[in-house]
Design a protein around this motif. Structure first.
Motif, PDB file in Angstrom:
ATOM      1  N   SER A 169       0.842  -1.206   0.000  1.00 17.04           N
ATOM      2  CA  SER A 169       0.000   0.000   0.000  1.00 17.04           C
ATOM      3  C   SER A 169       0.871   1.247   0.000  1.00 17.04           C
ATOM      4  O   SER A 169       0.523   2.272  -0.590  1.00 17.04           O
ATOM      5  N   GLN A 170       2.002   1.159   0.670  1.00 18.56           N
ATOM      6  CA  GLN A 170       2.931   2.308   0.657  1.00 18.56           C
ATOM      7  C   GLN A 170       3.502   2.503  -0.733  1.00 18.56           C
ATOM      8  O   GLN A 170       3.616   3.623  -1.216  1.00 18.56           O
ATOM      9  N   SER A 171       3.892   1.432  -1.389  1.00 20.25           N
ATOM     10  CA  SER A 171       4.472   1.568  -2.720  1.00 20.25           C
ATOM     11  C   SER A 171       3.415   2.007  -3.726  1.00 20.25           C
ATOM     12  O   SER A 171       3.706   2.731  -4.664  1.00 20.25           O
ATOM     13  N   ARG A 172       2.152   1.552  -3.490  1.00 19.75           N
ATOM     14  CA  ARG A 172       1.077   2.034  -4.343  1.00 19.75           C
ATOM     15  C   ARG A 172       0.849   3.522  -4.161  1.00 19.75           C
ATOM     16  O   ARG A 172       0.650   4.252  -5.121  1.00 19.75           O
ATOM     17  N   GLY A 173       0.902   3.981  -2.982  1.00 18.58           N
ATOM     18  CA  GLY A 173       0.740   5.416  -2.687  1.00 18.58           C
ATOM     19  C   GLY A 173       1.858   6.233  -3.299  1.00 18.58           C
ATOM     20  O   GLY A 173       1.646   7.315  -3.847  1.00 18.58           O
ATOM     21  N   ILE A 174       3.070   5.695  -3.223  1.00 17.45           N
ATOM     22  CA  ILE A 174       4.218   6.396  -3.824  1.00 17.45           C
ATOM     23  C   ILE A 174       4.065   6.416  -5.335  1.00 17.45           C
ATOM     24  O   ILE A 174       4.313   7.432  -5.981  1.00 17.45           O
TER      25      ILE A 174
END
Length: 119
Positions: A3-8
């Motif tokens: 989810s963090q990498s998706r947000g980035i």
């Protein structure tokens, strides 16, 4: 983490879209500036042409054309020479007679300022 990498990833994509839009806007602005400059240059050229045409019209109406002036001056000169020649021939004999009469008919007399002294 995903989810963090998706947000980035979304953030990077949004940043890229914003950058693309900004570049596109700059291109449109530069294109519009060039177009405005071309329009202004065309308008200035047209204004110059109009002013030059007005100036030439006023110049010809006030001063006439140079060739026309030369012809007028030549005509006036010829006319004046003819008038002077005719006047010369008309009064020549009378003036000569008057001059000869003045030269031949001398009447001796004392000048008014002359003072005669007796000795």
């Amino acid at each position: 983490m995903t989810s963090q990498s998706r947000g980035i990833q979304q953030l990077l994509q949004a940043e890229k879209r914003a950058k693309d839009k900004l570049e596109e806007t700059k291109k449109r602005k530069n294109k519009r500036l060039r177009q405005a400059k071309e329009e202004a240059t065309a308008e200035i050229d047209q204004y110059k042409l109009n002013r030059e045409a007005d100036f030439r019209h006023i110049q010809t109406s006030v001063m006439g054309s140079q060739g026309n002036l030369a012809v007028k001056i030549e005509e006036q000169t010829v006319e004046k020479v003819q008038i002077y020649n005719s006047s010369y021939h008309k009064y020549k004999e009378g003036i000569l007679k008057e001059l000869l009469d003045l030269a031949y008919n001398i009447k001796p007399e004392l000048h008014t300022n002359y003072k005669y002294k007796v000795q």
